[in-house]
Motif scaffolding. Sequence first.
Motif, PDB file in Angstrom:
ATOM      1  N   VAL A   1      14.654  18.222   6.149  1.00  0.00           N
ATOM      2  CA  VAL A   1      15.547  17.599   7.128  1.00  0.00           C
ATOM      3  C   VAL A   1      15.883  16.201   6.647  1.00  0.00           C
ATOM      4  O   VAL A   1      14.996  15.350   6.510  1.00  0.00           O
ATOM      5  N   GLU A   2      17.169  15.978   6.405  1.00  0.00           N
ATOM      6  CA  GLU A   2      17.636  14.687   5.922  1.00  0.00           C
ATOM      7  C   GLU A   2      18.206  13.864   7.067  1.00  0.00           C
ATOM      8  O   GLU A   2      18.741  14.406   8.032  1.00  0.00           O
ATOM      9  N   SER A   3      18.140  12.557   6.903  1.00  0.00           N
ATOM     10  CA  SER A   3      18.752  11.658   7.874  1.00  0.00           C
ATOM     11  C   SER A   3      19.050  10.323   7.197  1.00  0.00           C
ATOM     12  O   SER A   3      18.546  10.057   6.102  1.00  0.00           O
ATOM     13  N   GLY A   4      19.873   9.519   7.848  1.00  0.00           N
ATOM     14  CA  GLY A   4      20.106   8.165   7.385  1.00  0.00           C
ATOM     15  C   GLY A   4      21.462   7.889   6.784  1.00  0.00           C
ATOM     16  O   GLY A   4      21.768   6.742   6.458  1.00  0.00           O
ATOM     17  N   GLY A   5      22.286   8.893   6.614  1.00  0.00           N
ATOM     18  CA  GLY A   5      23.611   8.644   6.058  1.00  0.00           C
ATOM     19  C   GLY A   5      24.510   7.932   7.057  1.00  0.00           C
ATOM     20  O   GLY A   5      24.150   7.718   8.210  1.00  0.00           O
ATOM     21  N   GLY A   6      25.690   7.542   6.581  1.00  0.00           N
ATOM     22  CA  GLY A   6      26.635   6.882   7.460  1.00  0.00           C
ATOM     23  C   GLY A   6      27.703   6.144   6.693  1.00  0.00           C
ATOM     24  O   GLY A   6      27.871   6.333   5.486  1.00  0.00           O
ATOM     25  N   LEU A   7      28.427   5.316   7.428  1.00  0.00           N
ATOM     26  CA  LEU A   7      29.507   4.515   6.855  1.00  0.00           C
ATOM     27  C   LEU A   7      29.062   3.064   6.773  1.00  0.00           C
ATOM     28  O   LEU A   7      28.546   2.502   7.754  1.00  0.00           O
ATOM     29  N   VAL A   8      29.263   2.469   5.611  1.00  0.00           N
ATOM     30  CA  VAL A   8      28.847   1.087   5.409  1.00  0.00           C
ATOM     31  C   VAL A   8      29.875   0.394   4.519  1.00  0.00           C
ATOM     32  O   VAL A   8      30.566   1.037   3.729  1.00  0.00           O
ATOM     33  N   GLN A   9      29.981  -0.913   4.663  1.00  0.00           N
ATOM     34  CA  GLN A   9      30.883  -1.679   3.807  1.00  0.00           C
ATOM     35  C   GLN A   9      30.249  -1.917   2.445  1.00  0.00           C
ATOM     36  O   GLN A   9      29.021  -1.912   2.307  1.00  0.00           O
ATOM     37  N   ALA A  10      31.083  -2.129   1.456  1.00  0.00           N
ATOM     38  CA  ALA A  10      30.589  -2.437   0.122  1.00  0.00           C
ATOM     39  C   ALA A  10      29.656  -3.646   0.190  1.00  0.00           C
ATOM     40  O   ALA A  10      29.925  -4.624   0.907  1.00  0.00           O
ATOM     41  N   GLY A  11      28.553  -3.542  -0.542  1.00  0.00           N
ATOM     42  CA  GLY A  11      27.536  -4.579  -0.521  1.00  0.00           C
ATOM     43  C   GLY A  11      26.445  -4.348   0.496  1.00  0.00           C
ATOM     44  O   GLY A  11      25.418  -5.045   0.485  1.00  0.00           O
ATOM     45  N   GLY A  12      26.654  -3.383   1.368  1.00  0.00           N
ATOM     46  CA  GLY A  12      25.676  -3.085   2.408  1.00  0.00           C
ATOM     47  C   GLY A  12      24.560  -2.185   1.922  1.00  0.00           C
ATOM     48  O   GLY A  12      24.478  -1.838   0.733  1.00  0.00           O
ATOM     49  N   SER A  13      23.704  -1.802   2.871  1.00  0.00           N
ATOM     50  CA  SER A  13      22.524  -0.996   2.541  1.00  0.00           C
ATOM     51  C   SER A  13      22.400   0.175   3.502  1.00  0.00           C
ATOM     52  O   SER A  13      22.845   0.107   4.657  1.00  0.00           O
ATOM     53  N   LEU A  14      21.785   1.233   3.006  1.00  0.00           N
ATOM     54  CA  LEU A  14      21.411   2.383   3.814  1.00  0.00           C
ATOM     55  C   LEU A  14      20.082   2.918   3.298  1.00  0.00           C
ATOM     56  O   LEU A  14      19.754   2.752   2.112  1.00  0.00           O
ATOM     57  N   ARG A  15      19.345   3.557   4.184  1.00  0.00           N
ATOM     58  CA  ARG A  15      18.098   4.194   3.791  1.00  0.00           C
ATOM     59  C   ARG A  15      18.135   5.654   4.207  1.00  0.00           C
ATOM     60  O   ARG A  15      18.263   5.953   5.392  1.00  0.00           O
ATOM     61  N   LEU A  16      18.023   6.535   3.232  1.00  0.00           N
ATOM     62  CA  LEU A  16      17.990   7.958   3.495  1.00  0.00           C
ATOM     63  C   LEU A  16      16.548   8.445   3.562  1.00  0.00           C
ATOM     64  O   LEU A  16      15.676   7.933   2.847  1.00  0.00           O
ATOM     65  N   SER A  17      16.319   9.430   4.425  1.00  0.00           N
ATOM     66  CA  SER A  17      15.006  10.047   4.545  1.00  0.00           C
ATOM     67  C   SER A  17      15.146  11.556   4.413  1.00  0.00           C
ATOM     68  O   SER A  17      16.173  12.122   4.803  1.00  0.00           O
TER      69      SER A  17
END
Length: 120
Positions: free
Chosen positions: A5-21
């Motif tokens: 089960v994956e989670s953590g995706g989304g929309l972000v501006q360039a230079g930003g951060s996301l964490r996927l699990s």
Amino acid sequence: QVQLVESGGGLVQAGGSLRLSCAASGNIFSISLMDWYRQAPGKQRELVATITSTGTTTYADSVKGRFTISRDNANTVYLQMNSLKPEDTAVYFCKVRATGWDTSVSSDYWGQGTQVSVSS
């Protein structure tokens, strides 16, 4: 069988951060490898990062220094993505190589994918 089960995706501006699990569950005796792949529209799926059972990590050249793969003791793998670029936009998939309690043979299992979109 093993479920991811994956989670953590989304929309972000360039230079930003996301964490996927990616959490693995089911018939798991051991996990030898955990990977993150990505597939952009019209492109082949590519390997982004790998972590072994001993914690050794490898990265694609395109993400070195920006992405970090890690795992915990509960069969979950993470992908910390910093300094995101528009070219990082893709569907991200986790894959694990696991051995069940009832077999000595390992098999590969894939997550369902999570969309990461980076705007310029």
